[in-house]
Write an enzyme that holds these catalytic residues in place. Structure first.
Site, PDB file in Angstrom:
ATOM      1  NE  ARG A 198      -2.456  -1.473   3.434  1.00 42.00           N
ATOM      2  CZ  ARG A 198      -2.076  -2.611   4.029  1.00 42.00           C
ATOM      3  NH1 ARG A 198      -2.692  -3.605   3.048  1.00 42.00           N
ATOM      4  NH2 ARG A 198      -1.755  -2.945   4.989  1.00 42.00           N
ATOM      5  CD  GLU A 239       0.987 -10.584  18.438  1.00 38.91           C
ATOM      6  OE1 GLU A 239       0.147 -10.423  17.463  1.00 38.91           O
ATOM      7  OE2 GLU A 239       0.272 -10.694  19.591  1.00 38.91           O
TER       8      GLU A 239
HETATM    9  P1  AMP Z   1       3.728  -0.995  12.075  1.00 38.93           P
HETATM   10  O1  AMP Z   1       4.813  -1.628  11.477  1.00 38.93           O
HETATM   11  O2  AMP Z   1       3.249  -1.688  13.046  1.00 38.93           O
HETATM   12  O3  AMP Z   1       3.825   0.367  12.122  1.00 38.93           O
HETATM   13  O4  AMP Z   1       2.723  -1.417  10.954  1.00 38.93           O
HETATM   14  C1  AMP Z   1       2.604  -0.790   9.606  1.00 38.93           C
HETATM   15  C2  AMP Z   1       2.226  -1.369   8.446  1.00 38.93           C
HETATM   16  O5  AMP Z   1       1.437  -2.195   8.641  1.00 38.93           O
HETATM   17  C3  AMP Z   1       1.883  -0.592   7.394  1.00 38.93           C
HETATM   18  O6  AMP Z   1       2.630  -0.809   6.268  1.00 38.93           O
HETATM   19  C4  AMP Z   1       0.371  -0.782   7.222  1.00 38.93           C
HETATM   20  O7  AMP Z   1      -0.064  -0.866   5.965  1.00 38.93           O
HETATM   21  C5  AMP Z   1       0.043  -1.963   8.070  1.00 38.93           C
HETATM   22  N1  AMP Z   1      -0.762  -1.700   8.790  1.00 38.93           N
HETATM   23  C6  AMP Z   1      -0.644  -1.739  10.247  1.00 38.93           C
HETATM   24  N2  AMP Z   1      -1.725  -1.758  11.025  1.00 38.93           N
HETATM   25  C7  AMP Z   1      -2.702  -1.434  10.340  1.00 38.93           C
HETATM   26  C8  AMP Z   1      -3.987  -1.194  10.221  1.00 38.93           C
HETATM   27  N3  AMP Z   1      -4.785  -1.134  11.415  1.00 38.93           N
HETATM   28  N4  AMP Z   1      -4.672  -0.960   9.053  1.00 38.93           N
HETATM   29  C9  AMP Z   1      -4.019  -1.071   7.939  1.00 38.93           C
HETATM   30  N5  AMP Z   1      -2.964  -1.340   7.909  1.00 38.93           N
HETATM   31  C10 AMP Z   1      -2.166  -1.658   8.938  1.00 38.93           C
END
Ligand code: AMP
Length: 176
Positions: free
Chosen positions: A64, A101
């Site tokens: 995305r 996780e």
């Molecule tokens: P993080 O590494 O935990 O910051 O997660 C970010 C990545 O996971 C991004 O590339 C987002 O596309 C995806 N992501 C994480 N949480 C969500 C969510 N609630 N909705 C959509 N995409 C998410």
């Protein structure tokens, strides 16, 4: 939040409960992508903070992130560096790991993608825990380039990802 052109971008984000697993509320951008006015407003709002500033390129992680980074790169008149999951890029790669996780995951970038000293804007759709963006920034910095800022369409503030990225500048169009 309302766009500079009056479009309420939040109305184009679909909340999907318990996807991809129980307890996660997925922020689905497909309604925004499907509407050219909302899509353009999102790209305008993501790029506005960088108008007139020196940005030499954009880096973004699949999938995305690419959808927002590609029109942003054209709007700013700079190139795009794709960051991908392990094993997808065809040329020699460098990699960065980030915590999931359970266990770790790996992101890769072509070893010749960035020249030292270049000023790079790093883009993704959502800032959640910040691990993905942190790994992207590691790839950029390990190549000798500079991270100008991290830009997100959405920030899930309650997950505290911002703390992982600061003091790097963070731009988020929508905050939850
Ligand atoms: P993080 O590494 O935990 O910051 O997660 C970010 C990545 O996971 C991004 O590339 C987002 O596309 C995806 N992501 C994480 N949480 C969500 C969510 N609630 N909705 C959509 N995409 C998410």
């Amino acid at each position: 939040m309302t766009g500079t052109d009056g479009i309420n971008l939040d109305a184009y984000i679909r909340n999907i409960p318990d996807f991809p697993k129980p307890g996660i509320q997925f922020k689905d951008i497909t309604p925004l992508l499907a509407d050219p006015g909302a899509f353009r407003a999102a790209i305008d709002r993501l790029t506005e903070p960088f108008a007139g500033r020196q940005v030499d390129g954009i880096a973004a992680a699949e999938a995305r992130g690419f959808l927002l980074a590609a029109p942003m790169a054209l709007a700013l008149g700079v190139g795009l560096v794709p960051i991908r999951k392990a094993g997808k890029l065809p040329f020699t790669t460098v990699h960065a790991e980030y915590a999931l996780e359970y266990g770790t995951d790996r992101l890769e970038m072509h070893s010749d993608a960035l020249e030292p000293g270049k000023r790079i804007l790093v883009v993704d759709d959502v800032l959640a825990t910040g691990g993905t963006m942190q790994a992207c920034c590691d790839l950029v910095r390990n190549a000798g380039a500079e991270v100008v800022a991290c830009a997100f369409l959405m920030e899930l503030g309650f997950l505290g990802g911002r703390a992982k990225l600061e003091p790097t500048e963070i731009v988020s169009v929508l905050s939850y």
